[in-house]
Design an enzyme around this catalytic site. Structure first.
Site, PDB file in Angstrom:
ATOM      1  N   GLU A 160       0.846  -1.190   0.000  1.00  0.00           N
ATOM      2  CA  GLU A 160       0.000   0.000   0.000  1.00  0.00           C
ATOM      3  C   GLU A 160       0.879   1.236   0.000  1.00  0.00           C
ATOM      4  O   GLU A 160       1.770   1.380   0.845  1.00  0.00           O
ATOM      5  CB  GLU A 160      -0.921   0.036   1.221  1.00  0.00           C
ATOM      6  CG  GLU A 160      -1.866   1.240   1.205  1.00  0.00           C
ATOM      7  CD  GLU A 160      -2.744   1.343   2.439  1.00  0.00           C
ATOM      8  OE1 GLU A 160      -3.769   2.054   2.371  1.00  0.00           O
ATOM      9  OE2 GLU A 160      -2.414   0.731   3.475  1.00  0.00           O
TER      10      GLU A 160
ATOM     11  N   ASP B 186       9.031   7.943   1.089  1.00  0.00           N
ATOM     12  CA  ASP B 186       8.181   8.525   0.052  1.00  0.00           C
ATOM     13  C   ASP B 186       7.890   7.442  -0.979  1.00  0.00           C
ATOM     14  O   ASP B 186       8.808   6.778  -1.469  1.00  0.00           O
ATOM     15  CB  ASP B 186       8.920   9.704  -0.592  1.00  0.00           C
ATOM     16  CG  ASP B 186       8.034  10.537  -1.505  1.00  0.00           C
ATOM     17  OD1 ASP B 186       7.006  10.013  -1.985  1.00  0.00           O
ATOM     18  OD2 ASP B 186       8.359  11.701  -1.748  1.00  0.00           O
TER      19      ASP B 186
ATOM     20  N   ASP C  73      -4.233  12.083  -2.169  1.00  0.00           N
ATOM     21  CA  ASP C  73      -4.479  13.507  -2.375  1.00  0.00           C
ATOM     22  C   ASP C  73      -4.876  13.727  -3.834  1.00  0.00           C
ATOM     23  O   ASP C  73      -4.163  13.309  -4.741  1.00  0.00           O
ATOM     24  CB  ASP C  73      -3.200  14.292  -2.061  1.00  0.00           C
ATOM     25  CG  ASP C  73      -3.438  15.797  -1.951  1.00  0.00           C
ATOM     26  OD1 ASP C  73      -4.266  16.324  -2.727  1.00  0.00           O
ATOM     27  OD2 ASP C  73      -2.785  16.437  -1.117  1.00  0.00           O
TER      28      ASP C  73
ATOM     29  N   GLU D  43     -12.366   6.432   4.541  1.00  0.00           N
ATOM     30  CA  GLU D  43     -13.542   5.824   3.915  1.00  0.00           C
ATOM     31  C   GLU D  43     -14.728   5.816   4.871  1.00  0.00           C
ATOM     32  O   GLU D  43     -15.856   6.162   4.487  1.00  0.00           O
ATOM     33  CB  GLU D  43     -13.201   4.401   3.485  1.00  0.00           C
ATOM     34  CG  GLU D  43     -14.327   3.674   2.782  1.00  0.00           C
ATOM     35  CD  GLU D  43     -13.883   2.327   2.257  1.00  0.00           C
ATOM     36  OE1 GLU D  43     -14.745   1.574   1.768  1.00  0.00           O
ATOM     37  OE2 GLU D  43     -12.666   2.023   2.312  1.00  0.00           O
TER      38      GLU D  43
END
Length: 219
Positions: A44, A96, A118, A199
Site C-alpha cells: 500500500e 516517500d 491527495d 472511507e
C-alpha cells in the site's frame, strides 16, 4: 495537511526495528526475509494510520503486506496500533512512495493499493497525482505483467482522471464501482472491502466511494 508531531514516535520506531523499515532500498529483491513465511507480496502506497492494511493482514494470513508512508507521526500511529496484533505478515516503511521501483525488484510485488490519495485538483499539479503516468510507470516496474493496482477514492474527478490515465497507459480495467458500499452489500459477501479511516468518515456523510482494479497486461 499538517500532521501533529508525536514525541513518542522516534522511540517507538527505534524499539521496533523488526516491524518497520527506514531504508527500504536495502531490501530490494529480499523483502521475503522480513516475513515469517514466503508469500505473495502486497504493497500500500500512502498507508496513513494503517487501518486498511492491518485489516488486510488479519484477513489474509496467506499474503505478506508492506505499508509505505512518508509522515513519521502517522506511520508511528499505524505501528502502535499493529503491534498488539503480532502480525508476522505485515511490515511498515517510512519513505516517500515516489520512486517505488528503487524499493522493489521487477515482479517482486503482486498487488498495489492506493487508498484516498491527495487529488491534487489543479492542472499544474497533475504529475503529483498517484495515478499519473509517471507513478504508473513506477508501479508497472515492480508489478510486472499480470500485477494489479487497486484504487479507492471519494473524489469523483480524481476517479475519472485515474480511469483515463490508466487506460491511456495501457492497463486493463477489471473492476469499476461508482458506489462501492452499495455494491458490497449487493454482493452478499462475494465482494471484499476492508475500509480505511477516511472511507468510514466519508461514507458516514453519505459520500459514495469509488473503486477500480487495473491489471498490467500480459505481454
Amino acid at each position: 495537511m499538517r500532521v501533529r508531531n508525536k514525541p513518542w514516535a522516534d522511540t517507538l520506531i527505534a524499539d521496533n526495528e523488526k516491524a518497520i523499515v527506514l531504508e527500504p532500498a536495502q531490501y530490494r529483491g529480499h523483502w521475503q526475509d522480513r516475513f515469517a513465511s514466503q508469500q505473495p507480496l502486497h504493497v500500500e502506497v500512502g498507508t496513513g494510520k494503517g487501518q486498511f492494511l492491518i485489516g488486510m493482514a488479519k484477513a489474509h494470513p496467506e499474503l505478506n503486506f508492506v505499508g509505505i508512508e512518508l509522515q513519521k507521526s502517522v506511520l508511528a500511529a499505524a505501528l502502535k496500533t499493529s503491534l498488539p496484533e503480532e502480525l508476522t505478515n505485515l511490515q511498515w516503511v517510512l519513505a516517500d512512495g515516489q520512486g517505488i521501483e528503487n524499493f522493489f525488484e521487477p515482479r517482486e510485488v503482486a498487488k498495489l493499493y492506493l487508498n484516498f490519495s491527495d487529488p491534487w485538483p489543479k492542472t499544474r499539479h497533475e504529475k503529483r497525482r498517484l495515478t499519473s503516468k509517471t507513478f504508473l510507470a513506477s508501479y508497472s516496474a515492480v508489478l510486472g505483467n499480470g500485477g494489479n493496482i487497486q484504487f479507492k477514492t471519494d473524489n469523483r474527478h480524481l476517479f475519472e482522471y485515474s480511469i483515463m490515465s490508466m487506460a491511456a497507459f495501457g492497463l486493463d480495467l477489471r473492476e469499476l464501482s461508482l458506489d462501492l458500499h452499495t455494491d458490497v452489500a449487493a454482493s452478499e459477501g462475494q465482494l471484499e472491502n476492508i475500509e480505511t479511516e477516511y472511507e468510514q468518515k466519508f461514507a458516514a456523510k453519505g459520500q459514495p466511494i469509488y473503486r477500480l482494479v487495473a491489471r498490467i497486461p500480459e505481454k
